[in-house]
Design an enzyme around this catalytic site. Structure first.
Site, short mmCIF file in Angstrom:
data_model
loop_
_atom_site.label_atom_id
_atom_site.label_comp_id
_atom_site.label_asym_id
_atom_site.label_seq_id
_atom_site.Cartn_x
_atom_site.Cartn_y
_atom_site.Cartn_z
N GLU A 179 37.48 -33.83 13.95
CA GLU A 179 37.84 -33.42 15.31
C GLU A 179 38.36 -34.58 16.16
O GLU A 179 37.99 -34.71 17.33
CB GLU A 179 36.62 -32.78 16.00
CG GLU A 179 36.13 -31.54 15.29
CD GLU A 179 34.84 -30.97 15.89
OE1 GLU A 179 34.76 -29.74 15.97
OE2 GLU A 179 33.94 -31.73 16.24
C1 TNX Z 1 31.75 -29.04 14.48
S1 TNX Z 1 31.68 -29.71 11.77
C2 TNX Z 1 31.50 -30.38 14.39
C3 TNX Z 1 30.32 -30.94 15.06
C4 TNX Z 1 29.54 -29.89 15.79
C5 TNX Z 1 29.48 -28.64 14.95
C6 TNX Z 1 28.62 -27.58 15.55
C7 TNX Z 1 32.18 -31.01 12.26
C8 TNX Z 1 32.66 -31.88 11.24
N1 TNX Z 1 32.17 -31.24 13.58
O1 TNX Z 1 30.71 -31.96 15.95
O2 TNX Z 1 28.26 -30.37 16.05
O3 TNX Z 1 30.77 -28.16 14.78
O4 TNX Z 1 28.49 -26.49 14.69
#
Ligand code: TNX
Length: 512
Positions: free
Chosen positions: A324
């Site tokens: 992200e």
């Molecule tokens: C996505 S999954 C994220 C996390 C969040 C999560 C909550 C991922 C690699 N990044 O930063 O905590 O969703 O479900």
């Protein structure tokens, strides 16, 4: 009326009959092969002894530590180089070749219980099976009445995948050492052998780094919701690593880069492109923070952090996050990973990352962790074709922070509502197109903690789904069957109750 009477009688006789055989039919993960020795049982008594191969003394001590509080027996542990004809033996000789490096054979006969494996990891796995062959009250912490009967059986068992993991996010809500140890104990029950610790995120930095002390004194000082947060000293992190190692679990530290870094950016103004430290954040937004890719100090920072944490980590892996990074341009992301992946290598570790990082490298030693919600992903498919191994954590199946249903009081739901049957209902070896079983290193269930503040919260989301992911990682696909699994899962209920685990009593499961 007559029909009802007949049905009830039949049901009673079935349950009466299944009393003795029941533990053998209740194992999670289900073993590769279980042959009952009909009519044979082995009973632990006040005279029972535990014998171990000298190199597996630690596993014998672990077993004694489980059995002593509830049985009240002395259970002395001593070395053996032969094959004792009484008690419980943990031997590093004579295991069938099929058990490999992580499997075991367990032979429960009237006179003795003998577990054989090629490694102490294999013996430890066999010990977890033996626990489940004893009555649930064996997990008690105070002396309970016996009898302590093990059903006669020959079990030969080994895992489908060598990597079976769970992740705990200690950044969104800080979880103290005692809570982490409690979770590690729970992972060990189901033969999970890696523990991924998500140590840093926007809301908190949870591991001491001597060369950048404000990461913890400032960056660790709060958490989601504004509570006081916290962090592990180096000694505490090492204590976690040792505690896991004693349970044959390898710790994988994660420092999430270049996004998910607000806590670091808030702690050191010089890490920001504009030279200004942002405030600490206690909300749950994602995708707004990035290290400054074009500043040299960024790479000094990463070098220091990776060096100090790698030095405390005996395991082979270091997780660099990479997810992200919405406020890092594609070009910057590539530049950043080109600098960071060699740093991980320089300190002797193999890089793991959330799957998107793998578009930046052709080094097939690096391992993407798939966290998407679709069954086809071009970046991961291409990586598998190049020869990378893949860790499977599809968010709509394996994320144990997601709600079970719309009224689950905890958890998120962006990846979907995941009831117990949904969590169990996927095949890691075929889930992602172009990622065949041979490209799959294993299965990991991540537990993000935006909404989870206590051990009770963690347990409510992890149990029972964690046991399903453990079975997906361990048991052969040929045994995969929801109707069988749900009954075996239901039989774990009394164990969890005895251990004080706050599990979700899913209506899909026939709880014992
Ligand atoms: C996505 S999954 C994220 C996390 C969040 C999560 C909550 C991922 C690699 N990044 O930063 O905590 O969703 O479900």
């Amino acid at each position: 009326v007559l029909a009802v009477v007949v049905t009830v009688t039949a049901a009673l006789s079935v349950s009466a009959q299944s009393q003795a055989a029941e533990p053998l039919q209740s194992l999670v993960p289900v073993p590769v092969s279980v042959q009952a020795r009909t009519g044979v049982t082995h009973s632990l008594t006040a005279n029972t002894k535990i014998y171990t191969a000298p190199a597996a003394r630690d596993v014998g001590n672990f077993l004694a530590g489980v059995l002593r509080p509830s049985t009240g027996y002395a259970l002395p542990v001593s070395d053996t180089t032969g094959t004792p004809t009484d008690g419980i033996s943990l031997l590093l000789t004579g295991a069938p070749g099929s058990v490999g490096q992580q499997g075991y054979q367990l032979d429960a006969a009237a006179g003795a219980v003998v577990i054989r494996a090629n490694t102490s990891e294999g013996l430890f796995a066999g010990v977890q099976t033996l626990r489940q062959m004893l009555p649930a009250k064996v997990e008690g912490t105070t002396v309970q009445p016996g009898p302590w009967t093990v059903p006669g059986a020959l079990i030969v068992d080994h895992p489908r995948f060598s990597y079976r993991a769970s992740m705990l996010d200690v950044a969104r809500h800080f979880h103290p050492v005692a809570s982490v140890k409690r979770y590690i104990d729970q992972l060990a029950l189901y033969k999970i052998n890696y523990f991924h610790l998500h140590l840093t995120d926007d809301q908190g930095w949870r591991i001491q780094v001597d060369s950048w002390p404000r990461l913890t004194t400032h960056g660790g000082s709060t958490q989601v919701g504004g509570g006081p947060g916290g962090y592990y000293t180096k000694a505490q992190y090492s204590e976690i690593v040792q505690y896991a190692a004693a349970r044959k679990i390898t710790v994988i530290p994660e420092v999430d880069l270049p996004g998910h870094t607000n806590a670091a950016l808030a702690s050191y103004a010089e890490l920001n492109c504009n030279g200004q430290a942002p405030p600490l954040r206690t909300d749950i937004e994602v995708g707004y923070s990035s290290l400054c890719v074009n500043k040299e100090i960024t790479y000094q920072f990463v070098d220091d952090v990776v060096r100090e944490i790698a030095a405390l980590t005996p395991g082979p892996y270091f997780h660099i996050g990479g997810d992200e990074a919405h406020s890092t341009s594609d070009a910057d992301y590539q530049t950043f990973m080109n600098r960071v992946l060699p740093i991980v290598k320089k300190y002797g570790k193999t890089a793991l990352g959330w799957h998107e990082f793998v578009k930046t490298t052709t080094d097939t030693a690096t391992i993407p962790q798939y966290w998407g919600t679709t069954t086809s992903n071009a970046v991961v498919q291409a990586a598998a074709a190049r020869g990378h191994k893949v860790i499977m954590s599809p968010a709509n199946k394996a994320y144990i922070d997601q709600k079970y249903n719309s009224s689950t009081p905890l958890g998120l739901s962006w990846a979907g509502l995941i009831e117990v049957q949904d969590a169990y209902g996927w095949n890691p070896g075929t889930h992602l197109s172009g990622v065949p079983e041979t490209a799959v290193l294993g299965v990991e269930a991540p537990l993000w903690t935006e909404t989870l503040a206590t051990s009770r919260d963690l347990e409510f989301m992890a149990f029972p789904r964690l046991a399903g992911h453990a079975e997906l990682g361990w048991s052969p696909w040929s045994t995969h069957n929801w109707d069988s699994f749900k009954v075996r899962l239901g039989a774990q209920g009394p164990r969890w109750t005895t251990m004080g685990i706050n599990f979700y009593k899913s209506p899909q499961v026939p709880w014992d």
